[in-house]
Design a protein around this motif. Structure first.
Motif, PDB file in Angstrom:
ATOM      1  N   ARG A 136      21.045   4.242 -37.512  1.00 34.75           N
ATOM      2  CA  ARG A 136      20.753   5.342 -38.430  1.00 34.75           C
ATOM      3  C   ARG A 136      21.445   5.089 -39.766  1.00 34.75           C
ATOM      4  O   ARG A 136      22.626   4.702 -39.808  1.00 34.75           O
ATOM      5  CB  ARG A 136      21.244   6.676 -37.861  1.00 34.75           C
ATOM      6  N   LEU A 137      20.720   5.351 -40.832  1.00 36.23           N
ATOM      7  CA  LEU A 137      21.270   5.288 -42.184  1.00 36.23           C
ATOM      8  C   LEU A 137      21.275   6.686 -42.775  1.00 36.23           C
ATOM      9  O   LEU A 137      20.265   7.402 -42.696  1.00 36.23           O
ATOM     10  CB  LEU A 137      20.425   4.372 -43.075  1.00 36.23           C
ATOM     11  N   VAL A 138      22.408   7.072 -43.376  1.00 36.29           N
ATOM     12  CA  VAL A 138      22.502   8.323 -44.121  1.00 36.29           C
ATOM     13  C   VAL A 138      22.662   7.946 -45.589  1.00 36.29           C
ATOM     14  O   VAL A 138      23.678   7.376 -45.986  1.00 36.29           O
ATOM     15  CB  VAL A 138      23.692   9.185 -43.651  1.00 36.29           C
ATOM     16  N   LEU A 139      21.632   8.258 -46.385  1.00 32.60           N
ATOM     17  CA  LEU A 139      21.585   7.843 -47.782  1.00 32.60           C
ATOM     18  C   LEU A 139      21.403   9.068 -48.682  1.00 32.60           C
ATOM     19  O   LEU A 139      21.226  10.191 -48.200  1.00 32.60           O
ATOM     20  CB  LEU A 139      20.440   6.849 -47.998  1.00 32.60           C
ATOM     21  N   GLN A 140      21.415   8.844 -49.968  1.00 28.35           N
ATOM     22  CA  GLN A 140      21.329   9.944 -50.919  1.00 28.35           C
ATOM     23  C   GLN A 140      19.902  10.482 -51.017  1.00 28.35           C
ATOM     24  O   GLN A 140      18.965   9.733 -51.274  1.00 28.35           O
ATOM     25  CB  GLN A 140      21.772   9.498 -52.314  1.00 28.35           C
TER      26      GLN A 140
END
Length: 419
Positions: free
Chosen positions: A263-267
């Motif tokens: 999982r990636l948490v990005l802007q």
């Protein structure tokens, strides 16, 4: 600056406390400085003359006035507008206040953009440290409004603090080496302030990892890649500025394809529009491999944290973009500790569940071929970025010791382009 030799061996016996946002971070740093008996070493990219900067100013000034040695290093691009009314009282109280590559504005524009000192480190009395992504500015507090940043740092206790202490002293010693007199003075200061190794404080193993333009060009990225390669269950990466190189993208895709929950948490509400545009160029390539992408939409995300499986975590200053991975001076700590990993996972899960929009793979359309071709082109162009970075302008950064306004700033050390 001559690079510090560091070991790749894990250091045992440490305790890490996650500090989320300025509300948790600033009080702990200011309390530690208020309790300092011998020394404060502080490096930061941004220091503003706002309510947070004034709080730090008061803590440092009081420490210096009671005889504590205080060394401050700020970046000339990140902290360009500190007025004499801010700097002079600190210098007059005995604070060693230095600026990395000050630069000069031309027609109102600052051109010293590349190869910044982007680290955020504090070491107090050689026994307590702080490292992460939080700068000293009011936009790290929720009451700043919609533009307040979501960010992370850690408080560090245990033997690993000695490595942070040694590193910050190496920077000071290098800056003081312009003359034989200053070298001897630096040696005396270093000898007088080097503490005994801190006692064990907890169960965590740790590595202190930096990136520079000499001997440690890809250390932080390499540790990310090694952890991704070893991941078997879960990966969560929360990073503000996401445009990594080919090898890092490849390891994320490989992990997802072998069944790891990546999982990636990005802007989702970026502080600069280009941040989201750049990341979106990679979305299709990642989503097709099974990577899940979450965009944080409450406010700008400024964090630089990650976790793999149940033990490995990292917190620091390094983004996953070309500036941090190939140009800037960065510092992260890598942690092996189940309790810390679980706590970080819970905090990031809370973010994903309550404040994020999951990016869905696009529906099939006649534009699929064009979208895939664009992703492949960007993906393979990135694999050459470290080579291109070596072609970018290489000036010799200067660490300047600031004095009262009546005196011209004194350059204390001209660094080689590889510093």
């Amino acid at each position: 600056m001559k690079p510090l030799r560091r070991t790749n061996r894990w250091t045992r016996g440490n305790r890490f406390t996650l500090l989320e946002n300025g509300e948790a971070f600033f009080p702990r740093v200011f309390e530690a400085i208020a309790a300092a008996r011998h020394e404060v070493m502080l490096e930061t990219f941004i220091l503003f003359d706002d309510k947070v900067g004034q709080g730090l100013h008061a803590a440092l000034l009081q420490a210096a006035q009671r005889g504590v040695r205080v060394h401050v290093l700020v970046d000339g691009f990140g902290s360009p507008d500190l007025p004499p009314a801010f700097v002079d009282p600190l210098v007059q109280a005995g604070v060693f206040f230095r600026m990395f590559d000050p630069g000069r504005a031309i027609l109102g524009q600052r051109l010293n953009v590349l190869r910044r000192m982007h680290r955020k480190i504090v070491v107090v009395d050689g026994t307590i440290g702080f490292i992460g992504g939080i700068n000293y500015s009011a936009d790290h507090l929720a009451d700043f409004g919609p533009e307040a940043k979501q960010d992370y740092s850690v408080e560090v206790r245990g033997p690993i603090v000695a490595q942070l202490h040694q590193f910050t002293h190496a920077v000071v010693a290098s800056a003081n080496s312009a003359s034989t007199h200053s070298r001897s003075k630096a040696a005396r200061n270093k000898a007088a302030s080097t503490p005994a190794e801190a006692a064990e404080a907890g169960p965590a193993q740790a590595l202190f990892v930096t990136r520079d333009n000499h001997r440690h060009r890809n250390d932080i990225e390499r540790h990310y890649r090694l952890a991704l390669r070893a991941a078997r269950h879960r990966v969560v990466i929360a990073n503000a500025y996401f445009f990594p190189g080919y090898r890092l993208i490849r390891e994320m895709r490989r992990a997802a394809k072998r069944g790891v929950d990546v999982r990636l948490v990005l802007q989702g509400q970026p502080d600069m529009a280009i941040v989201r545009t750049a990341a979106e160029l990679l979305y299709d390539h990642l989503l097709r491999a099974g990577v899940r992408i979450f965009e944080y939409c409450d406010r700008p995300l400024h964090g630089k944290v990650a976790l793999m499986d149940q033990e490995w975590s990292t917190v620091g200053s390094s983004n996953l973009d070309p500036l941090s991975l190939s140009l800037n001076l960065e510092a992260n700590v890598i942690i092996r500790d189940r309790e810390f990993n679980q706590h970080l996972f819970e905090r990031l899960s809370h973010l994903m569940e309550n404040s994020c929009r999951q990016v869905e793979a696009p529906e099939p359309s006649r534009w699929d071929s064009l979208r895939v071709a664009r992703s492949v082109l960007v993906f393979h162009l990135m694999r050459w970025f470290p080579t291109w970075a070596g072609w970018l302008p290489k000036h010799a950064p200067v660490i300047t010791k600031l004095g009262p306004q009546a005196q011209a700033p004194e350059p204390t050390q001209r660094l080689t382009p590889s510093a």
